[in-house]
Design a protein around this motif. Structure first.
Motif, PDB file in Angstrom:
ATOM      1  N   LEU B  21      11.173  -3.244  15.564  1.00 23.34           N
ATOM      2  CA  LEU B  21       9.789  -3.526  15.946  1.00 23.34           C
ATOM      3  C   LEU B  21       9.626  -3.555  17.454  1.00 23.34           C
ATOM      4  CD1 LEU B  21       8.584  -6.175  13.381  1.00 23.34           C
ATOM      5  CD2 LEU B  21       8.978  -3.737  13.190  1.00 23.34           C
ATOM      6  N   PRO B  27      11.315   5.562  15.687  1.00 23.85           N
ATOM      7  CA  PRO B  27      11.363   6.398  14.481  1.00 23.85           C
ATOM      8  C   PRO B  27      12.359   7.545  14.629  1.00 23.85           C
ATOM      9  CG  PRO B  27       9.091   5.877  15.038  1.00 23.85           C
ATOM     10  CD  PRO B  27       9.950   5.323  16.135  1.00 23.85           C
ATOM     11  N   ARG B  50      24.067  -5.733   2.771  1.00 25.59           N
ATOM     12  CA  ARG B  50      23.001  -6.363   1.980  1.00 25.59           C
ATOM     13  C   ARG B  50      21.679  -6.325   2.745  1.00 25.59           C
ATOM     14  NH1 ARG B  50      19.782  -7.468  -0.736  1.00 25.59           N
ATOM     15  NH2 ARG B  50      19.413  -9.044  -2.331  1.00 25.59           N
ATOM     16  N   GLN B  53      20.396  -2.736   2.816  1.00 24.72           N
ATOM     17  CA  GLN B  53      19.873  -2.346   1.510  1.00 24.72           C
ATOM     18  C   GLN B  53      18.422  -2.787   1.381  1.00 24.72           C
ATOM     19  OE1 GLN B  53      22.048  -4.004  -1.838  1.00 24.72           O
ATOM     20  NE2 GLN B  53      20.155  -3.967  -3.024  1.00 24.72           N
ATOM     21  N   ARG B  72      13.196   5.086   9.714  1.00 28.84           N
ATOM     22  CA  ARG B  72      12.368   6.049   9.014  1.00 28.84           C
ATOM     23  C   ARG B  72      11.367   6.674   9.974  1.00 28.84           C
ATOM     24  NH1 ARG B  72      11.466   6.012   3.115  1.00 28.84           N
ATOM     25  NH2 ARG B  72       9.789   7.492   2.741  1.00 28.84           N
ATOM     26  N   ALA B  73      11.328   7.994  10.006  1.00 26.48           N
ATOM     27  CA  ALA B  73      10.478   8.691  10.974  1.00 26.48           C
ATOM     28  C   ALA B  73       9.003   8.575  10.602  1.00 26.48           C
ATOM     29  CB  ALA B  73      10.892  10.165  11.068  1.00 26.48           C
ATOM     30  N   GLU B  74       8.719   8.655   9.314  1.00 28.53           N
ATOM     31  CA  GLU B  74       7.329   8.565   8.854  1.00 28.53           C
ATOM     32  C   GLU B  74       7.164   7.287   8.052  1.00 28.53           C
ATOM     33  OE1 GLU B  74       4.874  10.629   9.392  1.00 28.53           O
ATOM     34  OE2 GLU B  74       5.769  12.524  10.036  1.00 28.53           O
ATOM     35  N   PRO B  75       6.663   6.256   8.680  1.00 30.45           N
ATOM     36  CA  PRO B  75       6.548   4.967   7.975  1.00 30.45           C
ATOM     37  C   PRO B  75       5.611   5.091   6.774  1.00 30.45           C
ATOM     38  CG  PRO B  75       6.112   4.734  10.333  1.00 30.45           C
ATOM     39  CD  PRO B  75       6.128   6.194  10.031  1.00 30.45           C
ATOM     40  N   VAL B  76       5.850   4.280   5.765  1.00 29.31           N
ATOM     41  CA  VAL B  76       4.963   4.231   4.612  1.00 29.31           C
ATOM     42  C   VAL B  76       4.626   2.765   4.310  1.00 29.31           C
ATOM     43  CG1 VAL B  76       5.803   6.324   3.505  1.00 29.31           C
ATOM     44  CG2 VAL B  76       6.910   4.142   3.029  1.00 29.31           C
ATOM     45  N   THR B  77       3.492   2.581   3.692  1.00 29.04           N
ATOM     46  CA  THR B  77       3.163   1.267   3.155  1.00 29.04           C
ATOM     47  C   THR B  77       3.734   1.222   1.756  1.00 29.04           C
ATOM     48  OG1 THR B  77       1.154   1.023   4.453  1.00 29.04           O
ATOM     49  CG2 THR B  77       1.294  -0.248   2.415  1.00 29.04           C
ATOM     50  N   ARG B  78       4.788   0.462   1.572  1.00 27.83           N
ATOM     51  CA  ARG B  78       5.431   0.388   0.258  1.00 27.83           C
ATOM     52  C   ARG B  78       5.172  -0.971  -0.347  1.00 27.83           C
ATOM     53  NH1 ARG B  78      11.358   2.556  -0.283  1.00 27.83           N
ATOM     54  NH2 ARG B  78      10.165   4.461  -0.040  1.00 27.83           N
ATOM     55  N   THR B  79       4.714  -0.992  -1.578  1.00 25.43           N
ATOM     56  CA  THR B  79       4.378  -2.248  -2.209  1.00 25.43           C
ATOM     57  C   THR B  79       4.729  -2.199  -3.683  1.00 25.43           C
ATOM     58  OG1 THR B  79       2.572  -3.812  -2.590  1.00 25.43           O
ATOM     59  CG2 THR B  79       2.040  -1.506  -2.706  1.00 25.43           C
ATOM     60  N   THR B  80       4.831  -3.359  -4.277  1.00 22.10           N
ATOM     61  CA  THR B  80       5.171  -3.443  -5.694  1.00 22.10           C
ATOM     62  C   THR B  80       3.921  -3.757  -6.502  1.00 22.10           C
ATOM     63  OG1 THR B  80       7.380  -4.201  -5.182  1.00 22.10           O
ATOM     64  CG2 THR B  80       6.587  -4.609  -7.401  1.00 22.10           C
ATOM     65  N   LEU B  81       3.750  -2.992  -7.567  1.00 21.96           N
ATOM     66  CA  LEU B  81       2.571  -3.131  -8.410  1.00 21.96           C
ATOM     67  C   LEU B  81       3.000  -3.678  -9.762  1.00 21.96           C
ATOM     68  CD1 LEU B  81      -0.331  -2.346  -7.776  1.00 21.96           C
ATOM     69  CD2 LEU B  81       0.064  -0.186  -8.951  1.00 21.96           C
ATOM     70  N   GLY B 232       0.495  -7.926  -3.594  1.00 24.90           N
ATOM     71  CA  GLY B 232       0.702  -8.959  -2.586  1.00 24.90           C
ATOM     72  C   GLY B 232       0.226 -10.300  -3.100  1.00 24.90           C
TER      73      GLY B 232
END
Lengths: 233, 233
Positions: B21, B27, B50, B53, B72-81, B232
């Motif tokens: 950050l 990236p 750990r 991972q 990661r070069a192309e950040p993504v918004t990753r979330t759990t549904l 979230g």
DNA sequence: TAGTGGTCTAGACCACCGG
DNA sequence: CGGTGGTCTAGACCACTAT
């Protein structure tokens, strides 16, 4: 070829999972302790722990210290959703990406935005309305509110060359992100912006991000008709 | 209180995350090897593993054997549904759950269903159309196709007491699940079923599940107006 | 083929929480 | 308080893949 004398944590996981699927352990049932499973399957306890962690992440079982491991009583479909930067998403589909800054104002955040950030008092924020296009056709319209207290750099930034979406994702990582997905009908303004008809069904993604409990931005992304969000594959 | 002489994997993760950050690693940049980080932070390599991972699961970094760890070069918004059983979803909101079997037929699966299952040839399947209600008001209409080769029990089942949705979730765990989310306008039939007006914007969830590459079921769930999917919180 | 991440083991101690 | 999961360590070997 796999070495069969050694048991991988995935093999352990699958064996436990199969035992659940076969009905040997039903919803709410308690499974043996990790240590016992380890002994029975002749592997280290940490291997069982790794397997259980995965089953727990997948929502198959629930684990508690002292309480042990139980089959989840109410199963859920749990999946991972990836939402890329809009530019990236368009380019990956083979489209040529462009964007237009529609409007940029400083306003007191409306209640909808206050609620998204769990704020109790009104606050002045930067509002940025922009259009993302694929091959010059409207793709997503975004209505964004930015907390200038958290992101002061945004005040004097040129948002015509690089979109707020892209700058924020690349430069303002968040520690918390809430999503809200729903459908909405196009009003006259949206219909014109997205080059569709009034009343068309539009897919909406609302996102709010924080860094350590400080609001960064909230954005309502309204996709042109035909948009789909996929998982898996 | 935490023991400060020992470093937890979360602390290691946060420290690495902060380094990213802060811009120390941008990236695409390559991070030091796990072993070097471990030595520098005076912890075991498995602790770094750990932490890495977790960062990898979150989409922050990408790891490859021999290639090392890169931001990661192309950040993504990753979330759990999480998508619960419909009955559970309604009850959790305080509603009283009921359901109606609208229609039950055996038909050749249309191309849409064939495509969802990646089938090349037409196949005869069980089609079940049902309505889920909350406090007697329409909540979700589901149009489901079931592969009777994979789920023969379904052929002679009474679907009026227990919904297909619930029986399948409780009895036919899957090994793969694909989701597709989008918006759709209500036609005359949907408007009547969901007690809304023609043209209303509806939220749609399409789901396909497999067990070991054998199709189980695919369902198109069309929610009544006002439905929202949250992550979230 | 050599470098790097991935996993397994055995043992130890800690943290949480049900009885 | 005692039982159970959570984590850390040190070391070993394996699996993938960039060079």
């Amino acid at each position: 070829m796999n070495n069969t004398s050694r048991l991988s944590w995935k093999a352990v996981r699958d064996e436990i999972h199969d035992a659940i699927l076969s009905g040997r352990y039903g919803p709410g049932d308690r499974l043996p302790r990790d240590a016992d499973i380890a002994q029975e399957m002749s592997c280290a306890r940490s291997t069982v722990q790794r397997a259980m962690q995965d089953l727990s992440d997948s929502g198959i079982v629930e684990r508690r210290r002292k309480g042990g491991t139980r089959v989840r009583a109410e199963p859920v479909t749990r999946t991972t959703l990836d939402i890329p930067i809009t530019r990236r998403e368009i380019e990956q589909k083979g489209g040529r990406y462009t964007h237009q800054l529609i409007r940029r104002t400083e306003q007191t955040a409306p209640r909808r935005v206050q609620a998204a950030f769990e704020l109790t008092e009104p606050r002045l924020m930067l509002r940025v309305e922009a259009l993302h296009l694929s091959d010059a056709r409207p793709y997503i319209f975004e209505d964004r509110w930015i907390d200038l207290g958290t992101v002061p750099e945004m005040r004097d930034m040129d948002l015509t060359t690089q979109s707020a979406n892209e700058w924020l994702v690349l430069n303002k990582p968040y520690s918390r992100c809430d999503l809200r997905l729903y459908a909405q009908s196009a009003d006259a303004q949206l219909a014109e912006l997205l080059d569709t008809t009034v009343g068309a069904a539009l897919f909406v993604i609302e996102r709010a991000t924080w860094i350590d409990s400080a609001p960064i931005t909230t954005v309502k992304s309204i996709a042109a008709p035909g948009y789909q969000l996929l998982t898996g594959t």
